[in-house]
Motif scaffolding. Structure first.
Motif, PDB file in Angstrom:
ATOM      1  N   ILE A 159       0.823  -1.206   0.000  1.00  0.00           N
ATOM      2  CA  ILE A 159       0.000   0.000   0.000  1.00  0.00           C
ATOM      3  C   ILE A 159       0.856   1.255   0.000  1.00  0.00           C
ATOM      4  N   ARG A 160       2.021   1.152   0.640  1.00  0.00           N
ATOM      5  CA  ARG A 160       2.930   2.301   0.660  1.00  0.00           C
ATOM      6  C   ARG A 160       3.556   2.583  -0.688  1.00  0.00           C
ATOM      7  N   GLU A 161       3.656   1.504  -1.495  1.00  0.00           N
ATOM      8  CA  GLU A 161       4.398   1.612  -2.750  1.00  0.00           C
ATOM      9  C   GLU A 161       3.863   2.740  -3.626  1.00  0.00           C
ATOM     10  N   VAL A 215      10.782  -1.609  14.578  1.00  0.00           N
ATOM     11  CA  VAL A 215      12.070  -1.307  13.953  1.00  0.00           C
ATOM     12  C   VAL A 215      12.016  -1.829  12.525  1.00  0.00           C
ATOM     13  N   TYR A 216      12.169  -0.924  11.526  1.00  0.00           N
ATOM     14  CA  TYR A 216      12.277  -1.367  10.137  1.00  0.00           C
ATOM     15  C   TYR A 216      13.724  -1.693   9.837  1.00  0.00           C
ATOM     16  N   ASN A 217      13.942  -2.549   8.863  1.00  0.00           N
ATOM     17  CA  ASN A 217      15.314  -2.859   8.421  1.00  0.00           C
ATOM     18  C   ASN A 217      16.200  -3.303   9.565  1.00  0.00           C
ATOM     19  N   GLU A 218      15.701  -4.194  10.385  1.00  0.00           N
ATOM     20  CA  GLU A 218      16.474  -4.557  11.574  1.00  0.00           C
ATOM     21  C   GLU A 218      17.889  -5.007  11.248  1.00  0.00           C
ATOM     22  N   ASN A 263      14.018   3.145  13.814  1.00  0.00           N
ATOM     23  CA  ASN A 263      13.103   2.965  14.932  1.00  0.00           C
ATOM     24  C   ASN A 263      11.880   3.825  14.710  1.00  0.00           C
ATOM     25  N   ALA A 264      10.823   3.205  14.161  1.00  0.00           N
ATOM     26  CA  ALA A 264       9.628   3.968  13.806  1.00  0.00           C
ATOM     27  C   ALA A 264       8.714   4.162  15.005  1.00  0.00           C
ATOM     28  N   LEU A 265       8.640   3.185  15.873  1.00  0.00           N
ATOM     29  CA  LEU A 265       7.843   3.325  17.100  1.00  0.00           C
ATOM     30  C   LEU A 265       8.717   2.936  18.292  1.00  0.00           C
ATOM     31  N   PRO A 300       4.207  15.122  13.003  1.00  0.00           N
ATOM     32  CA  PRO A 300       4.931  15.486  11.790  1.00  0.00           C
ATOM     33  C   PRO A 300       5.182  14.277  10.892  1.00  0.00           C
ATOM     34  N   SER A 301       5.520  14.596   9.664  1.00  0.00           N
ATOM     35  CA  SER A 301       5.817  13.527   8.715  1.00  0.00           C
ATOM     36  C   SER A 301       6.956  12.661   9.236  1.00  0.00           C
ATOM     37  N   GLY A 302       6.808  11.371   9.115  1.00  0.00           N
ATOM     38  CA  GLY A 302       7.860  10.455   9.557  1.00  0.00           C
ATOM     39  C   GLY A 302       7.798  10.140  11.028  1.00  0.00           C
ATOM     40  N   SER A 303       6.770  10.645  11.717  1.00  0.00           N
ATOM     41  CA  SER A 303       6.715  10.438  13.158  1.00  0.00           C
ATOM     42  C   SER A 303       6.241   9.030  13.529  1.00  0.00           C
ATOM     43  N   GLY A 304       5.621   8.333  12.577  1.00  0.00           N
ATOM     44  CA  GLY A 304       5.215   6.949  12.855  1.00  0.00           C
ATOM     45  C   GLY A 304       3.721   6.726  12.854  1.00  0.00           C
ATOM     46  N   LYS A 305       2.953   7.678  12.300  1.00  0.00           N
ATOM     47  CA  LYS A 305       1.490   7.546  12.288  1.00  0.00           C
ATOM     48  C   LYS A 305       1.049   6.320  11.481  1.00  0.00           C
ATOM     49  N   THR A 306       1.553   6.235  10.261  1.00  0.00           N
ATOM     50  CA  THR A 306       1.161   5.113   9.405  1.00  0.00           C
ATOM     51  C   THR A 306       1.593   3.793  10.026  1.00  0.00           C
ATOM     52  N   THR A 307       2.808   3.803  10.566  1.00  0.00           N
ATOM     53  CA  THR A 307       3.317   2.581  11.193  1.00  0.00           C
ATOM     54  C   THR A 307       2.396   2.133  12.321  1.00  0.00           C
ATOM     55  N   LEU A 308       1.978   3.083  13.137  1.00  0.00           N
ATOM     56  CA  LEU A 308       1.106   2.740  14.258  1.00  0.00           C
ATOM     57  C   LEU A 308      -0.247   2.217  13.767  1.00  0.00           C
ATOM     58  N   ASP A 342      -6.024   6.107   7.137  1.00  0.00           N
ATOM     59  CA  ASP A 342      -4.722   6.775   7.114  1.00  0.00           C
ATOM     60  C   ASP A 342      -4.787   7.938   6.129  1.00  0.00           C
ATOM     61  N   GLU A 343      -4.812   9.136   6.643  1.00  0.00           N
ATOM     62  CA  GLU A 343      -4.903  10.347   5.827  1.00  0.00           C
ATOM     63  C   GLU A 343      -5.967  10.242   4.742  1.00  0.00           C
ATOM     64  N   PRO A 344      -7.198  10.012   5.136  1.00  0.00           N
ATOM     65  CA  PRO A 344      -8.237   9.788   4.125  1.00  0.00           C
ATOM     66  C   PRO A 344      -8.535  11.024   3.292  1.00  0.00           C
ATOM     67  N   THR A 382      -3.776  12.163  10.455  1.00  0.00           N
ATOM     68  CA  THR A 382      -3.924  13.352   9.612  1.00  0.00           C
ATOM     69  C   THR A 382      -2.871  14.407   9.916  1.00  0.00           C
ATOM     70  N   HIS A 383      -2.629  15.227   8.894  1.00  0.00           N
ATOM     71  CA  HIS A 383      -1.800  16.419   9.029  1.00  0.00           C
ATOM     72  C   HIS A 383      -2.683  17.650   9.112  1.00  0.00           C
ATOM     73  N   ASP A 384      -3.943  17.424   8.740  1.00  0.00           N
ATOM     74  CA  ASP A 384      -4.826  18.508   8.363  1.00  0.00           C
ATOM     75  C   ASP A 384      -5.500  19.118   9.586  1.00  0.00           C
TER      76      ASP A 384
HETATM   77  N1  LIG Z   1       9.047  -0.079   5.015  1.00  0.00           N
HETATM   78  C1  LIG Z   1       9.862   0.752   5.650  1.00  0.00           C
HETATM   79  N2  LIG Z   1      11.183   0.489   5.711  1.00  0.00           N
HETATM   80  C2  LIG Z   1      12.014   1.315   6.348  1.00  0.00           C
HETATM   81  N3  LIG Z   1      11.624   2.415   6.958  1.00  0.00           N
HETATM   82  C3  LIG Z   1      10.335   2.737   6.947  1.00  0.00           C
HETATM   83  C4  LIG Z   1       9.387   1.923   6.299  1.00  0.00           C
HETATM   84  N4  LIG Z   1       8.167   2.481   6.464  1.00  0.00           N
HETATM   85  C5  LIG Z   1       8.352   3.612   7.191  1.00  0.00           C
HETATM   86  N5  LIG Z   1       9.633   3.757   7.460  1.00  0.00           N
HETATM   87  C6  LIG Z   1      10.208   4.814   8.298  1.00  0.00           C
HETATM   88  O1  LIG Z   1       9.566   4.782   9.550  1.00  0.00           O
HETATM   89  C7  LIG Z   1       9.349   6.093  10.007  1.00  0.00           C
HETATM   90  C8  LIG Z   1       7.893   6.309  10.293  1.00  0.00           C
HETATM   91  O2  LIG Z   1       7.188   6.302   9.079  1.00  0.00           O
HETATM   92  P1  LIG Z   1       5.621   6.455   8.927  1.00  0.00           P
HETATM   93  O3  LIG Z   1       5.256   6.211   7.533  1.00  0.00           O
HETATM   94  O4  LIG Z   1       4.964   5.645   9.963  1.00  0.00           O
HETATM   95  O5  LIG Z   1       5.442   7.998   9.253  1.00  0.00           O
HETATM   96  P2  LIG Z   1       4.159   8.898   9.095  1.00  0.00           P
HETATM   97  O6  LIG Z   1       3.977   9.575  10.378  1.00  0.00           O
HETATM   98  O7  LIG Z   1       3.041   8.103   8.574  1.00  0.00           O
HETATM   99  O8  LIG Z   1       4.623   9.933   8.012  1.00  0.00           O
HETATM  100  P3  LIG Z   1       3.745  10.712   6.928  1.00  0.00           P
HETATM  101  O9  LIG Z   1       3.056  11.798   7.665  1.00  0.00           O
HETATM  102  O10 LIG Z   1       4.742  11.247   5.986  1.00  0.00           O
HETATM  103  O11 LIG Z   1       2.822   9.716   6.336  1.00  0.00           O
HETATM  104  C9  LIG Z   1       9.898   7.020   8.971  1.00  0.00           C
HETATM  105  O12 LIG Z   1      11.181   7.413   9.363  1.00  0.00           O
HETATM  106  C10 LIG Z   1       9.940   6.191   7.723  1.00  0.00           C
HETATM  107  O13 LIG Z   1      10.980   6.611   6.914  1.00  0.00           O
END
Ligand SMILES: Nc1ncnc2c1ncn2[C@@H]1O[C@H](COP(=O)(O)OP(=O)(O)OP(=O)(O)O)[C@@H](O)[C@H]1O
Ligand SMILES: [Mg+2]
Lengths: 412, 230
Positions: free
Chosen positions: A408-410, B12-15, B21-23, B41-49, B168-170, B201-203
């Protein structure tokens, strides 16, 4: 709804799908038409051989088959003929005298087989009388007439009305010669037959070599249609049970007399199947490639479906169905066109006269009537589906490997 | 019992290569009927969570309980089935199957759930009407605007009667009018069906509608406010 999705997905990239449809259609048309042509050639060769050369069934004295000497005649031939005529499917029976001889003209000679026949009976057994290209067929009214093949006439440099001198061994074992007047020249599709066989009236041959005119070495039987051969063989084996057991006669059907004819038919079939399989196997790579591309393009979509909770079996089926549809559309298209082409050439024939000279030599005539067994159509469809299922495995596995969160991220 | 309980989540991505460390130790409880925004903020880990809460991804450490079921205890096959029956999703884009109409897209998830055909159709039409596109049920996604597509996605998510819906950011791809409309609809569904929504959301406009705002930064929750009366 999987069916609807798979079917509609086919039309998302119309050009790409069209290329696959066309390739499969062309592949199918190629193999069906080539099968139709080859079967047509084989049929024609077989039918011609039965009609003009071997007839459906022949009966001999086993010893005659071993060494070809005329003394090994069919025992009690007249009685046998009557029995055979009682079988319902019989169209004609002819008792022949048959021996090898030397034929000579003023300036050349050739080894031949001379057949003494009763013209009226022979007409019902062999189609040769219809293949006279010059003059006419044998009749009992004339004195010592003969019909010979065009090829032999050329070889001996003889023409209609010329005398053919034959030298052969008579019933007492002495070498003797006789002269026959050429009243007709025939031409079958088989040059080798034409150059080797000479037909005369049986009573004339009987006069020359001293065997009674009501005896013979060969009974040739022609059936009303040649797919009745197995039943007719059964009936004959029943009638001649004792004679066969005592090794006084052998009864053989056309495929036993010329086993090559029979094996030619099955060989052609194998050939066609192999050809079809090779074509489809090559197409499998195009199918795999197309489906891999489709899966890659739809990474996000497939990821989304997985996220929603579509299980792997359904994802797999979706890709497999699409692959099968992709192949079947092409196959159906190809089969429809093939059936049309085959029917056309089955009715009107396909003219090969430009290459007919060479074909005549191996026993073919120049107009080929195509034939394709229903089996072959069914098998092509089955093979296409099989190939499609096999081809779908790799794209489907690729789809299954996707991780929904990543897919989905792709960004595409 | 909370609908969702996340306990000390690390991701942790890419262990093995360059670890990200996303969360970093997230604890979060979501109760039934909440309308919660995850911001940061962007990259803070919202999508990951959200992915982890939604069972799309597994945490590197920590546990997620959804109404008492620890997602860790499910096989991958069970997890897929669990998502189908318990979690609804609205993504930023590519939500719908392009070859199916709005109605078919909504029915599809019900078919996956093996709901009988008649019931499926009824439910799909009812929800599409509720999200305001009753007149476009036979349109394919390509014939719908971005906002209309997202509304179909919401209808679909609701159709499956999930325990909660993750979005996620609908509204990320929508203009302000469509954003408002979509939020209105989501809020209305929240009221009407008592559905639980969690969205990232960012909005600012989206945040303003939320009943609860969880702020995340650097993979940690740094704020959690509830606004009564919204
Ligand atoms: N598949 C992945 N492999 C490696 N790192 C990842 C992967 N997915 C996310 N990340 C990293 O994990 C961190 C959190 O990403 P995430 O997508 O959860 O942030 P976000 O808050 O949703 O950002 P945005 O607001 O831009 O959507 C970021 O540093 C991102 O680069
Ligand atoms: Mg994000």
């Amino acid at each position: 709804m999987l069916f609807a999705i798979a079917w509609r997905n086919l039309w998302r990239n119309k050009l790409r799908s069209a290329i696959i449809f066309t390739s499969i259609a062309v592949g199918i048309i190629g193999s069906v038409v080539s099968d139709g042509f080859m079967s047509g050639m084989t049929d024609q060769r077989v039918n011609a051989a039965i009609a003009n050369e071997v007839s459906d069934i022949q009966i001999h004295n086993p010893a005659f088959l071993l060494n070809g000497e005329m003394q090994y005649q069919i025992p009690d031939a007249g009685q046998s003929l009557k029995k055979i005529e009682s079988i319902p499917d019989i169209k004609g029976v002819s008792l022949r005298m048959k021996t090898s001889a030397m034929a000579a003209s003023a300036n050349s000679g050739a080894g031949i087989t001379i057949l003494g026949v009763n013209p009226a009976a022979e007409r019902k057994v062999s189609n040769l009388h219809a293949l006279i290209i010059e003059g006419k067929y044998l009749s009992v009214k004339e004195k010592n007439p003969t019909v010979i093949g065009q090829k032999l006439a050329h070889k001996l440099n003889l023409e209609l009305g010329d005398r053919l001198i034959v030298t052969l061994t008579d019933s007492s074992g002495t070498i003797t010669s006789g002269a026959f007047r050429i009243v007709g020249i025939f031409k079958t599709a088989n040059d080798r037959f034409d150059v080797a066989n000479v037909f005369v009236n049986k009573k004339d041959l009987s006069n020359l070599i001293g065997y009674p005119a009501n005896t013979g070495d060969e009974i040739a039987i022609r059936l009303k249609t040649n797919n009745q051969t197995p039943e007719a063989m059964k009936a004959l084996h029943h009638i001649f049970q004792n004679e066969i057991q005592n090794k006084e006669i052998v009864v053989r059907s056309w495929d036993q007399i010329q086993p090559l004819l029979k094996s030619m038919i099955s060989m052609m079939d194998y050939f066609s199947y192999i050809f079809l399989f090779i074509i489809l196997a090559a197409l499998a790579f195009a199918i795999i490639n197309t489906m891999l591309m489709a899966v890659m393009e739809r990474t996000r979509e497939i990821g989304m479906l997985m996220a929603l909770g579509m299980n792997k079996r359904k994802i797999f089926s979706m890709i497999m169905l699409e692959t099968i549809f992709l192949s079947i559309v092409g196959a159906v298209l190809g089969l429809l066109i093939s059936i049309f082409v085959i029917n056309h050439y089955a009715t009107y024939g396909f003219d090969l006269s430009s290459v007919a000279k060479g074909l005549n030599y191996i026993g073919y005539s120049s107009r080929i009537f195509f034939r394709v067994n229903t089996n072959f159509y069914v098998m092509s469809m089955v093979l296409v589906v099989l190939i499609a299922v096999l081809s779908s495995i790799s794209p489907a596995l690729k789809a299954l490997k996707l991780q929904p969160a990543k897919a989905i991220r792709e960004d595409i | 019992m909370s609908i969702i309980e996340a306990k000390n989540i690390y991701k942790v991505y890419n262990e093995t290569k360059v670890p990200v460390n996303a969360l970093n130790g997230v604890d979060l409880k979501i109760e039934e009927g909440e309308f919660t925004a995850i911001v940061g903020p962007s990259g803070s880990g919202k999508t990951t969570l959200l992915n982890i809460l939604g069972g799309l991804d597994l945490p590197s450490k920590g546990d997620i309980f959804i109404e008492g079921t620890n997602l860790k205890d499910l096989s991958s096959r069970q997890l897929i089935n669990f998502r189908l029956h318990n979690i609804g999703f609205v993504f930023q884009s590519y939500n719908l199957i392009p070859v199916l109409t709005a109605k078919e897209n909504t029915e599809f998830i019900l078919e996956l759930q093996k709901v009988p055909k008649k019931e499926r159709m009824q439910k799909a039409l009812e929800l599409l009407e509720a999200v305001g596109i009753a007149d476009k049920v036979d349109h394919k996604p390509g014939q719908l605007s971005g906002g209309q597509q997202q509304r179909v996605a919401v209808a679909r998510a609701l159709a499956s009667q999930p325990r909660f819906i993750i979005a996620d950011e609908p509204t990320a791809n929508l203009d302000s009018r469509s954003t408002n409309e979509l939020l209105e609809i989501m809020a209305e569904m929240n009221r009407k069906y008592h559905s639980t929504f969690i969205f990232a959301t960012h909005d600012q406009r989206v945040m303003d509608k939320a009943h609860r705002i969880v702020t995340i930064d650097d993979g940690k929750i740094i704020g959690d406010e509830t606004f009564k009366g919204r």
